[in-house]
Design a protein around this motif. Structure first.
Motif, short mmCIF file in Angstrom:
data_model
loop_
_atom_site.label_atom_id
_atom_site.label_comp_id
_atom_site.label_asym_id
_atom_site.label_seq_id
_atom_site.Cartn_x
_atom_site.Cartn_y
_atom_site.Cartn_z
N UNK A 136 0.83 -1.21 0.00
CA UNK A 136 0.00 0.00 0.00
C UNK A 136 0.86 1.26 0.00
N UNK A 137 1.98 1.20 0.72
CA UNK A 137 2.89 2.35 0.75
C UNK A 137 3.49 2.59 -0.63
N UNK A 138 3.87 1.50 -1.32
CA UNK A 138 4.40 1.64 -2.68
C UNK A 138 3.32 2.17 -3.62
N UNK A 139 2.07 1.71 -3.42
CA UNK A 139 0.97 2.10 -4.30
C UNK A 139 0.71 3.60 -4.26
N UNK A 140 0.98 4.22 -3.10
CA UNK A 140 0.76 5.67 -2.97
C UNK A 140 1.80 6.46 -3.76
N UNK A 175 3.07 -8.50 -5.62
CA UNK A 175 1.92 -9.13 -6.29
C UNK A 175 0.69 -8.23 -6.35
N UNK A 176 0.33 -7.64 -5.22
CA UNK A 176 -0.89 -6.81 -5.20
C UNK A 176 -0.76 -5.60 -6.11
N UNK A 177 0.42 -5.01 -6.14
CA UNK A 177 0.63 -3.82 -6.96
C UNK A 177 0.62 -4.16 -8.45
N UNK A 178 1.26 -5.26 -8.82
CA UNK A 178 1.25 -5.65 -10.24
C UNK A 178 -0.15 -6.06 -10.69
N UNK A 179 -0.93 -6.66 -9.80
CA UNK A 179 -2.32 -6.99 -10.13
C UNK A 179 -3.12 -5.72 -10.38
N UNK A 180 -2.85 -4.70 -9.58
CA UNK A 180 -3.59 -3.43 -9.71
C UNK A 180 -3.37 -2.81 -11.08
N UNK A 181 -2.16 -2.92 -11.60
CA UNK A 181 -1.85 -2.32 -12.91
C UNK A 181 -1.94 -3.35 -14.04
N UNK A 182 -2.59 -4.46 -13.76
CA UNK A 182 -2.86 -5.48 -14.77
C UNK A 182 -1.59 -5.97 -15.46
N UNK A 183 -0.63 -6.28 -14.64
CA UNK A 183 0.60 -6.92 -15.11
C UNK A 183 0.46 -8.41 -14.82
N UNK A 184 0.67 -9.23 -15.81
CA UNK A 184 0.46 -10.67 -15.64
C UNK A 184 1.43 -11.23 -14.61
N UNK A 185 0.99 -12.29 -13.94
CA UNK A 185 1.86 -12.95 -12.97
C UNK A 185 3.09 -13.55 -13.67
N UNK A 186 2.93 -13.94 -14.94
CA UNK A 186 4.08 -14.44 -15.68
C UNK A 186 5.15 -13.38 -15.85
N UNK A 187 4.71 -12.14 -16.12
CA UNK A 187 5.71 -11.06 -16.27
C UNK A 187 6.34 -10.73 -14.92
N UNK A 188 5.56 -10.77 -13.85
CA UNK A 188 6.13 -10.57 -12.52
C UNK A 188 7.20 -11.62 -12.24
#
Length: 500
Positions: A136-140, A175-188
């Motif tokens: 959440x801190x990174x998301x801000x 994981x939560x941040x990449x999901x928010x920006x619609x980055x696939x888990x494969x790319x993560x």
């Protein structure tokens, strides 16, 4: 009435027949393949090299993996095929002996405990709300998809002490941040894995550096006590590490596009499904997480990580002891703050071990495969096949190609060098090739194999931490790994002629 009842029954019967016939076809198919390996064993003359046949189990693994998309089953097929090739009359005894040898191996015990304890530590951080607070801190502060990917890469570079730590900690926190920006888990998984082994070889304060420095001394590459000095001299020549790092940052920055399976995964993520279908999530019970202030949550995440790194360095880069100290510290910290009861802290550690059972099984199976390949003489065969083409100038590039193929086929980025270094080091000394360049080529091969192999420990843990299967991760990552491998091969040819 009778018609309504009869039609479903006929459909069910057809489905049942299809369900029976499909396993039967596979059983016959695999039976014929295994019979072929058993027949080849009867043609082998005792005392002679297995030659090209030593490559067949590895090729079977790749074939089965492409069909089934399941690494554990693929490796097991290769192990059985190799044992049939060695001695079909003692396959059960051979399988038992190899299993016992692997379980009793000190390296395997270390890997099992490290993976389990790291899983338990990450589980505690997630249940205590620290990973959520950190995210959440990174998301801000991160407002774009590109910024999220670049931050993931930077975190991967910062967590340089060990690729296991990198693969699990960075993926869990992003994981939560990449999901928010619609980055696939494969790319993560790709971003995490590309900053694991490729970065660890470039930093002398890592588990890789300590291990390989000791191996170099044991095999006469340098004098006693000079292994780390030689390792540091070789860092500029570890071409794959530098190139893989450049490639992943180009991808994160959006300069290098998505290819093949990665392109399809990103399309799926942009459509609102970052998690690939058929993926089993990590299984951590995150219900009842206590919310803390963002700053407390951040400290609760960073302090255990700092203790983990500090303790690992203190104990001479031993991640097992570092994870043990960090786990005890985290348990005391969270219990003192009232975030988790002692019972839940213990449950978190045990559940972490449970979640890591499948990755641990894949890694152990990979070591069993290595034992079979060693008995077949695969590594010496590949090196001997390239020997007629060796020259002083081509040695680094050919060493990279040969050892990259071996590590890719076995998944053992550390174990194969126990066999290969006694062959490669005398060869380099005899030809008078620069030892730092030779070591750079060897470490590049090790990093590529760990990065590209679909059942290597780094690949399995990155996919586990990111939330996709090892095959989904490997298939999306392989084009980028091959780009790095081709450029590395060309660079080593150039360096070989320049330094000859």
């Amino acid at each position: 009435m009778s018609t309504d009842v009869t039609q479903p029954n006929a459909a069910n019967l057809a489905e049942s027949e299809q369900g029976v016939s499909q396993p039967t076809r596979w059983l016959v198919f695999y039976g014929l393949i295994m019979a072929g390996f058993a027949y080849l064993s009867t043609q082998h003359v005792e005392g002679e090299s297995y030659g090209f046949q030593s490559l067949l189990p590895a090729l079977l693994i790749l074939f089965v993996a492409v069909i089934t998309k399941k690494p554990l089953e693929s490796i097991f097929a290769g192990i059985v095929a190799g044992l049939l090739l060695l001695d079909p009359t003692n396959i059960v005894t051979g399988l038992g002996d190899i299993s016992i040898a692997v379980v009793m191996d000190e390296t395997i015990a270390w890997i099992v405990l490290v993976c389990g304890m790291m899983g338990g530590l990450i589980n505690m951080l997630e249940r205590g709300g620290s990973v959520l607070s950190f995210g959440e801190l990174l998301a801000k502060r991160i407002k774009t998809k590109r910024g999220t990917m670049l931050t993931t890469c930077c975190l991967g570079v910062m967590v340089f002490i060990d690729d296991y730590l990198n693969s699990l900690a960075v993926s869990a926190s992003m994981k939560n941040l990449t999901d928010r920006y619609r980055i696939s888990r494969e790319k993560l998984a790709f971003l995490v894995d590309s900053t694991a082994a490729p970065v660890c070889i470039l930093v002398p304060v890592s588990t890789w550096a300590v291990y390989f420095a000791a191996l170099l001394e044991e095999n006469g590459a340098t004098g006693e006590g000079q292994g780390m000095s030689l390792y540091i001299e070789a860092i500029p020549y570890m071409a794959y590490g530098w190139i893989a790092l450049l490639v992943v940052f180009l991808v994160a920055a959006g300069i290098l596009g998505d290819f093949s399976a990665m392109k399809q995964a990103e399309k799926r993520a942009q459509a609102g499904q970052p998690i690939p279908p058929g993926t089993q999530q990590d299984g951590f019970d995150l219900s009842g997480i206590k919310k803390t202030s963002p700053m407390v949550g951040l400290l609760n995440f960073l302090m255990p990580m700092a203790v983990l790194v500090g303790a690992s360095v203190y104990y001479e880069i031993d991640l097992l002891l570092g994870a043990l100290v960090a786990s005890m510290f985290t348990m005391v910290l969270y219990f003192w703050q009232g975030l988790l009861s002692f019972g839940k802290l213990v449950d978190s550690m045990l559940d972490g071990f449970k979640v890591m059972l499948h990755p641990i099984a894949v890694v152990c199976a990979g070591f069993m495969l290595k034992e079979v390949n060693d008995q077949l003489g695969m590594t010496p065969y590949i090196i001997d096949s390239l020997t007629p083409y060796l020259s002083k100038e081509l040695l680094p590039a050919l060493v990279f190609a040969a050892m990259a193929a071996v590590v890719f086929a076995t998944g053992s980025s550390w174990g194969v060098f126990v066999v290969s270094l006694p062959i490669v080091i005398p060869m380099a000394l005899a030809l008078g090739m620069s030892m730092p360049l030779t070591v750079g080529a060897l470490l590049s091969a090790s990093a590529f194999g760990s990065h590209a192999c679909f059942f290597s420990d780094s690949t399995v843990l990155s996919s586990q931490g990111s939330g996709c299967t090892p095959m989904q991760h490997a298939l999306t990552q392989i084009p980028y790994a091959l780009i790095g491998a081709v450029i590395t091969f060309i660079a080593l040819i150039f360096l070989g002629f320049a330094m000859a």
